[in-house]
Design a protein around this motif. Structure first.
Motif, mmCIF file in Angstrom:
data_model
loop_
_atom_site.group_PDB
_atom_site.id
_atom_site.type_symbol
_atom_site.label_atom_id
_atom_site.label_comp_id
_atom_site.label_asym_id
_atom_site.label_seq_id
_atom_site.Cartn_x
_atom_site.Cartn_y
_atom_site.Cartn_z
ATOM 1 N N ASP A 145 0.847 -1.198 0.000
ATOM 2 C CA ASP A 145 0.000 0.000 0.000
ATOM 3 C C ASP A 145 0.884 1.250 0.000
ATOM 4 O OD1 ASP A 145 -1.575 2.201 0.710
ATOM 5 O OD2 ASP A 145 -2.974 0.967 1.860
ATOM 6 N N SER A 146 0.886 1.960 -1.149
ATOM 7 C CA SER A 146 1.791 3.108 -1.305
ATOM 8 C C SER A 146 1.388 4.288 -0.418
ATOM 9 C CB SER A 146 1.839 3.548 -2.769
ATOM 10 O OG SER A 146 0.555 3.994 -3.188
ATOM 11 N N SER A 147 0.107 4.375 -0.041
ATOM 12 C CA SER A 147 -0.330 5.450 0.856
ATOM 13 C C SER A 147 0.222 5.212 2.254
ATOM 14 C CB SER A 147 -1.857 5.534 0.923
ATOM 15 O OG SER A 147 -2.389 5.791 -0.342
ATOM 16 N N GLU A 148 0.121 3.968 2.690
ATOM 17 C CA GLU A 148 0.677 3.611 4.000
ATOM 18 C C GLU A 148 2.186 3.810 4.017
ATOM 19 O OE1 GLU A 148 0.249 -0.335 5.668
ATOM 20 O OE2 GLU A 148 -1.942 -0.043 5.660
ATOM 21 N N MET A 149 2.813 3.420 2.921
ATOM 22 C CA MET A 149 4.275 3.487 2.825
ATOM 23 C C MET A 149 4.777 4.933 2.827
ATOM 24 S SD MET A 149 6.634 1.464 0.016
ATOM 25 C CE MET A 149 6.713 2.789 -1.190
ATOM 26 N N ASN A 162 -1.274 -0.091 -4.924
ATOM 27 C CA ASN A 162 0.141 -0.460 -4.955
ATOM 28 C C ASN A 162 0.937 0.298 -6.022
ATOM 29 O OD1 ASN A 162 -1.271 -1.859 -6.955
ATOM 30 N ND2 ASN A 162 0.274 -3.486 -7.039
ATOM 31 N N ASN A 163 0.405 1.485 -6.431
ATOM 32 C CA ASN A 163 1.139 2.310 -7.397
ATOM 33 C C ASN A 163 1.640 3.592 -6.757
ATOM 34 O OD1 ASN A 163 -1.243 1.105 -9.561
ATOM 35 N ND2 ASN A 163 0.931 0.938 -10.060
ATOM 36 N N LEU A 164 2.641 4.170 -7.366
ATOM 37 C CA LEU A 164 3.036 5.526 -6.960
ATOM 38 C C LEU A 164 3.672 6.241 -8.135
ATOM 39 C CD1 LEU A 164 6.392 5.571 -6.215
ATOM 40 C CD2 LEU A 164 5.516 4.080 -4.417
ATOM 41 N N ARG A 165 3.532 7.593 -8.118
ATOM 42 C CA ARG A 165 4.036 8.415 -9.206
ATOM 43 C C ARG A 165 5.302 9.138 -8.768
ATOM 44 N NH1 ARG A 165 1.032 13.779 -11.232
ATOM 45 N NH2 ARG A 165 2.309 14.568 -9.520
ATOM 46 N N LEU A 166 6.318 9.078 -9.628
ATOM 47 C CA LEU A 166 7.595 9.720 -9.326
ATOM 48 C C LEU A 166 7.898 10.787 -10.370
ATOM 49 C CD1 LEU A 166 9.660 6.468 -8.640
ATOM 50 C CD2 LEU A 166 8.764 8.062 -6.909
ATOM 51 N N ASN A 167 8.112 12.003 -9.920
ATOM 52 C CA ASN A 167 8.533 13.076 -10.832
ATOM 53 C C ASN A 167 10.048 13.164 -10.850
ATOM 54 O OD1 ASN A 167 9.546 16.202 -10.522
ATOM 55 N ND2 ASN A 167 8.246 15.873 -12.285
#
Lengths: 403, 403
Positions: free
Chosen positions: A338-342, A367-372
């Motif tokens: 869980d990317s929000s928890e992480m 389980n996703n996250l965005r990286l700039n």
């Protein structure tokens, strides 16, 4: 309406020492400061009487002229009355929402899609028909199947227009948040679907000129006159976001409605920054800026991809996109993470990103996250991804060998 | 929605040789060009990294700080979270409409009122309860009577909030379109009504500093904390409209909602012009500009009033307002005359104005017209009013001796 996840993440960005992969911000080094100094000196000297004044809702004539030339150079067949200057692309999305969307209306968005587009559509009461994506972008076959399903339930012809989506919203080049690009074949496929189901397409084009490998793919319906496809262009990534200059190209009847709504929304976009933009284009500063900025960001994207490759643990399902340009890389964690928890642990380690759920209008992306990769420096990117890899490893709660 | 009368009139304004009394435009001579040259040189030199970047939806911190100081100097007790920067006051009106007005909701406006405020409210589906005015501005007694009437028909307490107006919109200083100022006694009366019927007041303050005679009257509820009164300030008339800088002051819970809507509307107002405004205030350029601009416009207003006095025919009912400041004079033609019809003849004589009907949300104003005196030169004002007097005389279809 609640304040969005991105916006809250941006607040974190202000913390000293924190490496932020959150926003979609250009790096300040990309700003054409010398060119803007020259332009500002000249316009305040010579054009103060009109660049400080109100201007027509459609846009400052000087800028509209340059934008028409710009469009022609792209091969678009655009007439003056088919163009509207807006206060950034966000306003374009808002105006389109207000003209096209009534509460309960459906819109198609890529799944995931740009969080602030979702917010604008939702602000007018939209419901969402999310279109599945793979590494080639939106999958036309799946969208087509969903639309056929809808068509069946739409019943008689009188309900048809009311039940079908008001438009298909897409970011074909270096999509937000995935960084993926719609393939040429899929572009044709998408347009065929739009024709077949008689749907408008809203093509959002904020990143097109940030291409670090490969060649430009054709704009949607670039060979025909505006009609099926409404286009949103922006100068935020090549010139500067702090000037808020974007524009919409569409059929005259649509532009007329957008103008009427914009008039009540903000009367006009600021003449001053419009003239700055007009002069930026007129003096030929656009293409050199594209070259310079692409060189700057190419290295950053490479640094992020390399460090991800070197440092991310080999967990089942862990993967990321490999964009050809733009400002984002999209990371998929192993299922169940869980990317929000992480994010809490990430912020403790002084890094920030946007959790994936923000980009899925109807759920998903846990389980996703965005990286700039454009805003941080190359050094910050390498350090930050090393930290992120540790956080992922820790959060996966598996015994792993430390690097 | 159709394009407004003002906007169409502004198009006419572009014609060479035409003297326009149509818009509410400042004169270019009022623009603080030298100050802006100094500011722009400095901010591009020293602050490019953030004045060209995105900024928080609430506004650039540097500007927010100056606006809080400005508010304190006015005697307002405002906290940081009670202030929101907007892209001109028009956006403030739009955001307020979107937060407060659902289709069918009532709003109170002075009758006549600002055409673009009416358009913004109408855009959200407002119905109008027009409040009668006399030379002292809005008449509290009449508004009170209308509200009592409403209250009776509102029925049970559950319907009360739904049936009563969402807010009272007022421009107390040098109102648009009449140029009239709400008297001190009436200001108190208006607030009492707002308290008694538990209504919000939206106080629009675009012209306050353009006062050519008399003293500033108190802002509405200036001695209490934000709550009952939402205030809209603007820098368009003192600094420049082409920068699109205004701000709202209101209770935190209201500002929070406005911020959420603004985020989807345009993400943020441009950082660049926000920093220009911040520096304009920080460097103490505001008060000297007020002095200089007031001197410029005082003479123009005087010229218009004098020429009206000298040249207008003595027709029964023909009269005009004598403002203490602002940018407009409001002319009433004899009953039965039609200012919209007369406009054609006026344009033939190379003058333009806005017909009164545009300012009455529920009808009326056929024999009214609005005259702006800030944009034309003094010479144009004298020539234009001479021409207007001839048009009025001709249109009255009475045998008159030519001057």
């Amino acid at each position: 309406m609640s304040r969005s996840a991105i916006r809250e993440s941006l607040k974190i960005t202000g913390q000293p020492g924190l490496i932020s992969f959150s926003g979609g911000w250009p790096h300040p080094e990309s700003f054409p400061v010398r060119e803007l100094q020259e332009i500002n000196r000249d316009i305040l000297q010579n054009s103060a009487a009109f660049c400080l004044q109100y201007c027509p809702t459609e846009g400052l004539p000087e800028l509209r002229k340059q934008l028409l030339l710009f469009s022609n150079e792209l091969g678009l067949k655009v007439r003056e009355e088919e163009l509207l200057v807006t206060s950034g692309s966000q306003q374009a999305l808002d105006l389109l929402s207000r003209v096209f969307i009534d509460p309960g209306d459906l819109v198609v968005t890529e799944n995931p899609s740009f969080v602030s587009a979702i917010a604008a559509f939702r602000g007018s009461g939209a419901r969402f028909l999310p279109a599945a994506m793979d590494t080639q972008g939106l999958v036309p076959e799946e969208l087509s199947a969903s639309l056929e399903e809808l068509q069946k339930t739409a019943g008689g012809s009188s309900d048809y227009a009311q039940n079908m989506p008001k438009f298909i919203y897409t970011i074909p080049d270096f999509q937000n948040p995935t960084g993926l690009t719609l393939s040429v074949k899929r572009r044709t496929g998408l347009l065929e679907i739009a024709e077949r189901f008689d749907l408008l397409v809203v093509e959002d084009i904020p990143y097109r000129w940030l291409r670090y490998r490969g060649k430009h793919l054709p704009l949607l319906g670039a060979d025909s006159r505006p009609g099926r496809v409404i286009k949103i262009f922006s100068l935020s990534k090549i010139m500067a976001p702090g000037l808020r200059i974007a524009w919409i190209i569409g059929e005259r009847s649509i532009i007329d409605k957008l103008v009427a709504v914009k008039q009540a929304a903000d009367l006009c976009t600021g003449s001053f920054t419009q003239l700055m933009a007009a002069e930026f284009l007129r003096r030929g500063f656009f293409q050199p800026a594209v070259k310079r900025i692409s060189a700057l960001y190419r290295g950053k994207m490479q640094a992020m991809l390399e460090t991800l490759q070197e440092r991310m643990p080999a967990l089942p399902g862990l993967q990321w996109t490999v964009p050809q340009g733009g400002v984002f890389i999209w990371l998929t964690l192993p299922a169940g993470m869980d990317s929000s928890e992480m994010l809490r642990e990430a912020v403790e380690r002084q890094i920030a990103y946007v959790p994936g759920t923000a980009f899925f209008p109807t759920g998903g992306g846990t389980n996703n996250l965005r990286l700039n990769f454009t805003f941080p420096t190359e050094r910050q990117i390498r350090d930050g991804i090393v930290r992120l890899a540790r956080v992922v490893r820790g959060h996966a709660r598996r015994p792993v060998r430390l690097a």
